[in-house]
Scaffold this active site. Structure first.
Site, PDB file in Angstrom:
ATOM      1  N   LYS A  94      50.695  56.227  40.240  1.00 66.88           N
ATOM      2  CA  LYS A  94      52.141  56.419  40.366  1.00 66.88           C
ATOM      3  C   LYS A  94      52.470  57.863  40.727  1.00 66.88           C
ATOM      4  CE  LYS A  94      53.006  52.625  37.144  1.00 66.88           C
ATOM      5  NZ  LYS A  94      53.085  52.283  35.710  1.00 66.88           N
ATOM      6  N   ARG A 129      45.484  31.618  43.049  1.00 67.93           N
ATOM      7  CA  ARG A 129      44.062  31.297  42.963  1.00 67.93           C
ATOM      8  C   ARG A 129      43.847  29.964  42.255  1.00 67.93           C
ATOM      9  NH1 ARG A 129      40.814  36.328  40.660  1.00 67.93           N
ATOM     10  NH2 ARG A 129      42.788  36.469  39.543  1.00 67.93           N
ATOM     11  N   ARG A 130      44.687  29.721  41.231  1.00 66.93           N
ATOM     12  CA  ARG A 130      44.518  28.507  40.429  1.00 66.93           C
ATOM     13  C   ARG A 130      45.759  27.628  40.543  1.00 66.93           C
ATOM     14  NH1 ARG A 130      42.135  32.619  37.459  1.00 66.93           N
ATOM     15  NH2 ARG A 130      44.167  33.119  36.573  1.00 66.93           N
ATOM     16  N   ASP A 170      46.433  54.348  35.979  1.00 69.50           N
ATOM     17  CA  ASP A 170      47.715  53.752  36.367  1.00 69.50           C
ATOM     18  C   ASP A 170      48.758  54.850  36.624  1.00 69.50           C
ATOM     19  OD1 ASP A 170      49.661  51.208  36.158  1.00 69.50           O
ATOM     20  OD2 ASP A 170      50.555  52.854  35.025  1.00 69.50           O
ATOM     21  N   GLU A 191      46.314  45.843  27.664  1.00 71.46           N
ATOM     22  CA  GLU A 191      45.462  44.740  28.090  1.00 71.46           C
ATOM     23  C   GLU A 191      44.144  44.749  27.327  1.00 71.46           C
ATOM     24  OE1 GLU A 191      45.279  44.245  32.397  1.00 71.46           O
ATOM     25  OE2 GLU A 191      47.099  45.454  32.516  1.00 71.46           O
TER      26      GLU A 191
END
Lengths: 430, 430
Positions: A207, A48-49, A203, A192
């Site tokens: 899984k 993206r960057r 998450d 995070e």
């Protein structure tokens, strides 16, 4: 004999994992070529960057047009390490349509919509591999899909989220509360800024869905997975677990029902005995137990996340996908032939550890015991502690249907003598 | 869509593992067919004693003519669970020549002559799989060969022989001597009547050779593996290990040299810290650590032997071999491109725990310390115990070349003040 035309690989995403994949592909190109049977060439990297500094990533390969990249038509394999559902689903589908196999680390997408992606891969005669989506570098998908392909898996039980294991390990080893342990995990980079996906169990649930589908040869999506996070686990719960010779872990549990006609998948905190091998899984490590009829109990252990471990899993898949391309074949696709339905949480057989605040007067235990009996839930042990007119009752049940256990708790809450349910936690791993 | 012509499979050998393979192939034929994409049919079973009673094994399939069986020409896969070098090598080669892929559990043959078998398989365009040859049901060969194909393995360290682990575990937990623990292992069926292959480390050495070859993409035979059994491990050694916070395990260790230009493979008893995950591997279980550059430290754990676990590994390979047959392809063959040579034991870097009986007089420690210094071996700790004119010195070294450590011990034996070397053991796992 080495083919001269190199296999062409595109990379979607170049964060921590993507940079590591690029670094290894560049520095170990000779080894990869020998193991594949042909050289591999990085044909493009969609980011993206493009102006962000990425050490060791050739800037001339960067592009912001991921769609054009996967449409090139000359790609053998596309590696996807962007994550999330869209635009990734469309990019992967487009890659398939243009003849590329896909290696993905995307648990969210696989857990939401794996079946249609698998179908698309088959339609276009290409591979879809995703070892990195579950438990980082730990080989788990391939062993379940191939090494255990001649066996019958009855249970998968594991710690598949490193962030929550780090938090629970801190709480257990230091006596810290949840918030304090989360703060430490954040400061050390294990959690995070927005820890929701980890601490609420999303998450791990993704899984669990992937593992259950592969283990039982059926289709399981994240919506089929019962999910409880660890935000309500208290220091008192952990202390209580210690008293029982247990510790608390956030477990992903996939089980075949006793009658073999359905499966269940769930993620929740649970007490497990300190003697259980999963109890000694520290910090951000992952470990998964697999119980199969012939193989018995197997355990797989290792780092569950991180740039390098995840890149290792991605590159293992890349080598296999490239070998298949060279041989003009594909690996084993999705195997969902059992079509076993996923039962709700109420059908799970488990044990509860229930801590009640009760009035300190005669007859309370009898009242409580009656409620358990009315729900056909058998009590294993009761521990009673009184102090200043208040008392607490800690009840550990025998194995029973979760629905019955849950109904028992609801009934207990209605008793006049029960002032509150201080904590409820399942007991697993025995 | 299921193909109608069934894949034909022959079984060579019908002992504990073969009977279990037959049982699963018979009772779970539907599952196997779904996972393969075509039904599989047991076309014949070669045995030496056809009249022996084997529950669940169809007698009409039995034959004593293994050679005729593998020469049929219509076989897709031959499963070999006889063991030993000949006539098995010839049978496997004949099976290849007649177009069959082979699934084998034969560690001795693979460790002696894997390279020529692999070459034969490639020549005839068929597969050779042998997950069952190392660590029973634990998926290890396939994860090393495929899941870690994009990574660089630097070390494999494991307990790969259940019999010796059972014996050492008994010695450690009960204080029993070696003979007593061996008797118990024999009585419980963990050790064979002639335990030589296990207790002298031949079995583990064969597995180490196979693991080293796959992990480092080079060729290693059992003759390249330094081998010491556990017959000389005493109750005193185990007690000594305890004092150091260690236990004793028979380890298979395969390492890439620090300069990357050679590898080593060895099997010997060693002290490992109680905090090391391998220290808690009990009874006849196996566990293998794999250290790879990107993946980090992985561990694989499970039952290392037994009919059902070994059958699980055999059937996993069977499913993959059959899928390849259906797709008209083969899996990845041997990858020995690095051609890394195997260095001798003297080049291994390790630590020694040395227990000396010495004269109890001044200056002994100085003499002993001088010998270590002369060989450039640095001492980590010394423990001195005196009793009645006799004394013992327990020295633990820092890491040094095994050749230097070994030379140090030879020199120590020559000292007048050293009455004997009570025990020498390597210290690993740190």
């Amino acid at each position: 004999m080495m083919r001269t035309r190199p296999l062409k690989v595109a990379l979607l995403g170049c964060g921590v994992v993507g940079s590591e994949v690029t670094r290894i592909m560049t520095t170990q190109s000779h080894d990869l070529a020998e193991r594949i049977g042909a050289p591999v060439e990085l044909a493009g990297i969609a980011v993206r960057r493009p102006n962000r500094v990425r050490a060791g990533v050739p800037t001339e390969l960067l592009t912001t047009d991921a769609t054009a990249l996967v449409k090139r038509g000359d790609l053998d394999v596309v590696i996807e390490v962007i994550g999330g559902i869209e635009p990734v689903r469309t990019l992967i589908t487009t890659a398939f349509e243009h003849g590329a196999s896909v290696v993905s680390a995307n648990k969210a997408l696989l857990a939401a919509d794996g079946a249609s992606l698998h179908a698309k891969a088959v339609e276009h005669g290409v591979d879809l591999y995703y070892e990195a989506a579950v438990a980082g570098a730990i080989p788990l998908i391939r062993p379940l899909r191939e090494s255990l392909a001649g066996d019958k898996v009855n249970r998968v039980l594991g710690i598949v989220n490193g962030t929550t294991n780090f938090i629970l390990d801190k709480m257990d080893s230091t006596g810290a509360g949840y918030s304090e342990a989360l703060d430490e995990a954040t400061a050390l980079g294990y959690a995070e800024a927005d820890p929701t996906a980890d601490v609420e169990g999303f998450d791990a649930a993704a899984k669990a869905a992937i593992l259950a589908g592969i283990a039982f040869h059926t289709r399981v999506t994240i919506d089929d997975v019962h999910r409880e996070g660890l935000t309500e686990v208290t220091a008192a719960d952990i202390a209580s677990a210690r008293k029982m010779g247990c510790t608390v872990k956030l477990l992903a549990i996939c089980e075949r029902a006793a009658d073999g006609r359905s499966v269940t998948a769930r993620v929740h905190p649970a007490m497990i005995p300190l003697t259980h091998p999963l109890a000694s899984v520290r910090e951000a490590y992952n470990a998964v137990f697999v119980e199969a009829e012939a193989a018995g109990r197997l355990m797989f252990y290792g780092p569950g996340a991180g740039g390098a471990p995840t890149a290792s899993a991605v590159l293992g898949d890349l080598v296999v996908a490239c070998r298949n391309k060279l041989a003009g074949t594909t690996g084993a696709g999705e195997s969902a032939y059992t079509r076993l339905p996923v039962s709700p949480m109420g059908d799970v057989v488990t044990r509860y550890h229930i801590s009640l605040d009760v009035a300190d007067k005669p007859g309370v235990l009898a009242q409580v015991a009656t409620v358990f009996a009315e729900h056909d839930v058998s009590i294993d042990t009761v521990r009673q502690q009184g102090k200043d007119g208040e008392a607490s009752l800690v009840v550990v049940t025998h194995r029973a249907l979760d629905a019955a256990l849950s109904a028992t708790v609801s009934s207990l809450r209605k008793l006049d003598t029960v002032r509150g349910v201080a904590s409820i936690m399942r007991v697993e791993g025995e």
